[in-house]
Design an enzyme around this catalytic site. Structure first.
Site, PDB file in Angstrom:
ATOM      1  N   TYR A  56       0.825  -1.197   0.000  1.00 32.13           N
ATOM      2  CA  TYR A  56       0.000   0.000   0.000  1.00 32.13           C
ATOM      3  C   TYR A  56       0.866   1.257   0.000  1.00 32.13           C
ATOM      4  CZ  TYR A  56      -3.520  -3.393   1.597  1.00 32.13           C
ATOM      5  OH  TYR A  56      -4.341  -4.488   1.736  1.00 32.13           O
ATOM      6  N   HIS A 145       0.258 -12.275   1.536  1.00 36.71           N
ATOM      7  CA  HIS A 145      -0.519 -11.322   0.744  1.00 36.71           C
ATOM      8  C   HIS A 145      -0.617 -11.757  -0.720  1.00 36.71           C
ATOM      9  CE1 HIS A 145      -1.328  -6.739  -0.033  1.00 36.71           C
ATOM     10  NE2 HIS A 145      -2.411  -7.486  -0.144  1.00 36.71           N
TER      11      HIS A 145
END
Length: 319
Positions: A56, A145
């Site tokens: 992010y 992830h």
């Protein structure tokens, strides 16, 4: 706010939690002050579970989240981040990419490149780098992830590395986070993850997680954190041009969303409130992860979350 503990490490997660993608400048820039306002507002409304990732904003979300949480009592909140993408510095500050990371969806300078790494060494390096960016003494939950295209290596190398880190007390709980359900169900069957994070697959528009993933979690006494309840925008504001799973929503999905909105209106409920409430009706769901870009968005989300949704609404929707 109601909380559920994940795993043997007893990581408490509030029923409403804050996702950190927007705080990494997802799609558009966000000032440090605005991001800090969103994080402070989340704390003020009772949110005590915060999720972020190196992906992010090339670490920006982690840095902002750590800066806001460092002054809080460490035992008062739960923090999760993710492994699987190593951030490597670019020579020349990213000028070879035109200077920004928008190709990956984040309005930040392309100072680093992401490299997939689900090796045991990659997991440890990722955790160490995240701790440095966060400036915190520990990470509570570490998720693999998006191992979609790396499933075998993630199960064979990355997962055992997370298991060792949990045994050593470096992290308190481990899991996997994805936008699909099949591999997450496999992690539940073939490993000892504490929880899984499923984004977009258990919403008013897509209940595919109910077919295999949620029953598997319930049968094994595991928890699911559900993200993407607005399906990246369509269920927040259904209209032509709205996004669904980060792309333009097909007309038939826009029509479905508008019909759901009409049902909600007949029962005096905002569509956003129903979207936030729906996942927690399943006993395996521990928390709903919602992103926000400002204090005002946090306040709106908290108000929607606190709204009462009558059973008659679910009956009319047939879910």
């Amino acid at each position: 706010m109601r909380a559920t503990s994940l795993g043997a490490g007893a990581c408490p997660v509030t029923a409403l939690s804050l996702g950190g993608a927007a705080l990494g400048n997802l799609f558009t820039p966000l000032s440090d002050e605005t991001a800090r306002g969103a994080l402070d507002a989340a704390w003020d409304v009772g949110i005590r579970y915060f999720d972020t990732a190196p992906h992010y904003g090339l670490g920006l979300s982690e840095r902002r989240m750590g800066a806001a949480l460092r002054g809080r009592p460490r035992e008062a909140y739960t923090l999760s981040t993710k492994v699987g993408r190593i951030l490597e510095p670019r020579e020349g500050g990213g000028d070879d990419l035109g200077g920004d990371d928008l190709a990956e969806g984040f309005a930040v300078p392309a100072t680093h490149r992401r490299r997939w790494d689900f090796s045991a060494d990659g997991v440890r390096r990722s955790i160490e780098a995240s701790l440095e960016r966060l400036g915190l003494d520990r990470i509570d939950i570490a998720y693999l992830h998006d191992p979609d295209d790396h499933g075998e290596q993630a199960l064979r190398e990355a997962y055992p590395a997370l298991e060792r880190l949990r045994a050593e007390g470096v992290v308190r709980a481990i899991g996997a986070g994805m936008n699909q359900t099949g591999l997450l169900a496999r992690f539940l069957r073939e490993s000892d993850v504490d929880a899984v994070l499923c984004a977009g697959r258990y919403s008013l528009l897509d209940q595919s997680a109910a077919e295999e993933l949620l029953p598997e979690a319930a049968a094994r006494g595991k928890n699911v954190v559900v993200g993407g309840v607005f399906n990246s925008g369509l269920l927040a504001d259904p209209r032509p041009g709205a996004t669904y799973d980060y792309a333009a929503a097909p007309p038939e999905l826009v029509e479905r969303a508008l019909k759901i909105k009409a049902v909600c209106a007949r029962h005096g409920v905002a569509l956003r409130a129903a979207a936030l409430a729906f996942p927690l009706r399943h006993p395996a769901v521990a928390s709903v992860l919602a992103g926000a870009r400002s204090a005002a968005e946090v306040a709106d989300t908290a108000a929607m979350f606190a709204s009462s949704v009558p059973d008659a609404l679910w009956e009319e929707l047939g879910i």
